[in-house]
Design a protein around this motif. Structure first.
Motif, PDB file in Angstrom:
ATOM      1  N   ASP A 189       0.798  -1.228   0.000  1.00 15.90           N
ATOM      2  CA  ASP A 189       0.000   0.000   0.000  1.00 15.90           C
ATOM      3  C   ASP A 189       0.828   1.274   0.000  1.00 15.90           C
ATOM      4  O   ASP A 189       0.267   2.368  -0.069  1.00 15.90           O
TER       5      ASP A 189
ATOM      6  N   ASN B 130      -1.515  -5.070  -5.406  1.00 15.83           N
ATOM      7  CA  ASN B 130      -2.757  -4.504  -4.866  1.00 15.83           C
ATOM      8  C   ASN B 130      -2.436  -3.295  -4.007  1.00 15.83           C
ATOM      9  O   ASN B 130      -1.645  -3.404  -3.057  1.00 15.83           O
TER      10      ASN B 130
ATOM     11  N   GLY C 120     -10.227 -12.839   4.213  1.00 13.04           N
ATOM     12  CA  GLY C 120      -9.239 -13.125   3.182  1.00 13.04           C
ATOM     13  C   GLY C 120      -9.293 -12.191   1.996  1.00 13.04           C
ATOM     14  O   GLY C 120      -8.509 -12.301   1.077  1.00 13.04           O
TER      15      GLY C 120
END
Ligand code: SAM
Length: 331
Positions: free
Chosen positions: A123, A160, A330
Motif C-alpha cells: 500500500d 494490490n 481473506g
C-alpha cells in the motif's frame, strides 16, 4: 453434478480459500489495534478438508481458486496444498494473494508446485509509511519477494494498492509510473468498510474515477481490452501508451460489480461466505468432520449458493459492514 448457479442466475466459478487467519503483518485497516485472537489449530480446516471441498466445487463448476489468508505463506506446508490444488484438472486458474514478506523464500517452490500467478499487497512505496500502515512491516522484504517472484517466472505479478485518503493518495502517481518500465499490473482498490471495529468513513475511500483522473494528469490512459469491455474480473484495465505494465481499478464502493459476482469464499475455519459484505455464513466443518457424504456436502453447497444475496452492505448507500475483520475473511 449441478453447476453452482444462484437465484439471480449468476454462475459461481471462483472460490477464494483462506487457509489461515494468522498474519505476519498487522495492517491498520485489516485488523483492529488490539489484534484478533487467532483460531485454534482444531478450528482451522485441515488441508485434506480444503482439498475435498476444492475437488467437489470443481466438479460443480469452480474453475478459479485463489489462496489467501491472513497471510497464506505463514501456514506450514502451504506449498504442499498448492501442489495438490494445481493438479485438479478443472482448476484452470490458481492464484494467491500475499503480502510478499515470505515470498523470497517460497517463490521458487510455489512456482514449481503449480502456482503461476500472484497478487502482492503493497500500500505504500515509502518504507516509513509502509511500516506504519502494516504496524511494523519491512518494505525491503516485499521488494525482495517481488524480485524472487519475477526470477521464478511468475506472470503477471499484480500489485494490490488499497487507496486511502490521507494515507497513500500522494503516491498514486508513483505507483502508476512503476508500470512504465515494469510489467506489473498495479491495481488500485477502493477502501471498503469491513470488520466491526474498522475506522472506515466514507470520505476515506477515494473513488476509482478520481484515482484515474489524477493519473491522467500525468499521461493519458488507454483501455486494455481483455475481451470483456476492459474488465478482468472486477478490475477495469488501462495502460499508459507504450508502457510495459497495466493499471487496474477495482471499485466495489463507487461502481459495484454485484450483478456479475461469481465468487464464493471459504474462511479458514470452514465457513462459506457468498458475499463479502454480508454476515451470512454456512458452517461446513460439522459436516466435514461428521463423516458426511459428498451428496450431503453438495446439498449444503447448493442451499448456500441459492441464498447468495444480489447485493449487500456498503452498496446502495447503506453503510452496513460485516462483523468479521478482513484478516479472518481473506479479501
Ligand atoms: N495477507 C495477504 C495480503 O496481504 O495480501 C492476504 C490477505 S489480505 C486480507 C487480502 C487483501 O485484502 C489485501 O490486498 C488487503 O489490502 C485487502 N484488504 C483488506 N482490508 C481491506 C479493506 N477494508 N478494503 C479494501 N481492501 C482490503
Amino acid at each position: 453434478m449441478n453447476p453452482l448457479i444462484d437465484a439471480h442466475n449468476r454462475r459461481i466459478n471462483y472460490l477464494r480459500i483462506s487457509i489461515t487467519d494468522r498474519c505476519n503483518l498487522r495492517c491498520q485497516y485489516c485488523m483492529p489495534k488490539e489484534g484478533v485472537s487467532s483460531f485454534g489449530q482444531a478450528e482451522v480446516l485441515k488441508y485434506e478438508e480444503i482439498y475435498r471441498l476444492a475437488v467437489l466445487t470443481a466438479e460443480k463448476g469452480i474453475s478459479k481458486i485463489r489462496i489467501t489468508g491472513g497471510e497464506p505463506l505463514v501456514r506450514k506446508d502451504a506449498v504442499q496444498l498448492i501442489r495438490q490444488l494445481s493438479r485438479i484438472p478443472a482448476i484452470e486458474d490458481l492464484s494467491m494473494t500475499t503480502n510478499g514478506i515470505l515470498l523470497e523464500e517460497f517463490a521458487p517452490a510455489l512456482y514449481q508446485a503449480g502456482l503461476h500467478r500472484l497478487n502482492i499487497s503493497m500500500d505504500s512505496l515509502n518504507p516509513e509509511k509502509y511500516r506504519s500502515i502494516t504496524r511494523g512491516g519491512d518494505l525491503a522484504r516485499v521488494w525482495a519477494g517481488i524480485e524472487a517472484a519475477r526470477r521464478a517466472n511468475f506472470f503477471p505479478i499484480k500489485i494490490n494498492v488499497v487507496a486511502m485518503a490521507g494515507f497513500n493518495e500522494g503516491e498514486i502517481l508513483d505507483f502508476a509510473r512503476l508500470t512504465l518500465q515494469d510489467s506489473f499490473q498495479i491495481r488500485f482498490i477502493e477502501f471498503m468498510p469491513i470488520g466491526a471495529s474498522s475506522q472506515w468513513k466514507p470520505e476515506d475511500c477515494i473513488p476509482a474515477e478520481e484515482i484515474k483522473r489524477r493519473i491522467q494528469t500525468f499521461r493519458p490512459l488507454i483501455p486494455v481490452d481483455k475481451g470483456r469491455n476492459g474488465y478482468e474480473g472486477p478490475a477495469r484495465l488501462f495502460k499508459f501508451p507504450a508502457a510495459a505494465g497495466e493499471i487496474g481499478f477495482i471499485s466495489p464502493i463507487s461502481d459495484h460489480f454485484c450483478n456479475s459476482c461469481n465468487r464464493l469464499r471459504l474462511t479458514a475455519d470452514g465457513k462459506l461466505k457468498t458475499c463479502l459484505f454480508s454476515d451470512e455464513e454456512t458452517d461446513l466443518k460439522p459436516l466435514l468432520r461428521g463423516g458426511c457424504s459428498d451428496e450431503e456436502l453438495e446439498k449444503k453447497l447448493d442451499e448456500t449458493i441459492s441464498s447468495k444475496p444480489l447485493r449487500q452492505g456498503a452498496l446502495g448507500g447503506v453503510m452496513k459492514r460485516c462483523q468479521r475483520p478482513m484478516v479472518k475473511i481473506g479479501g
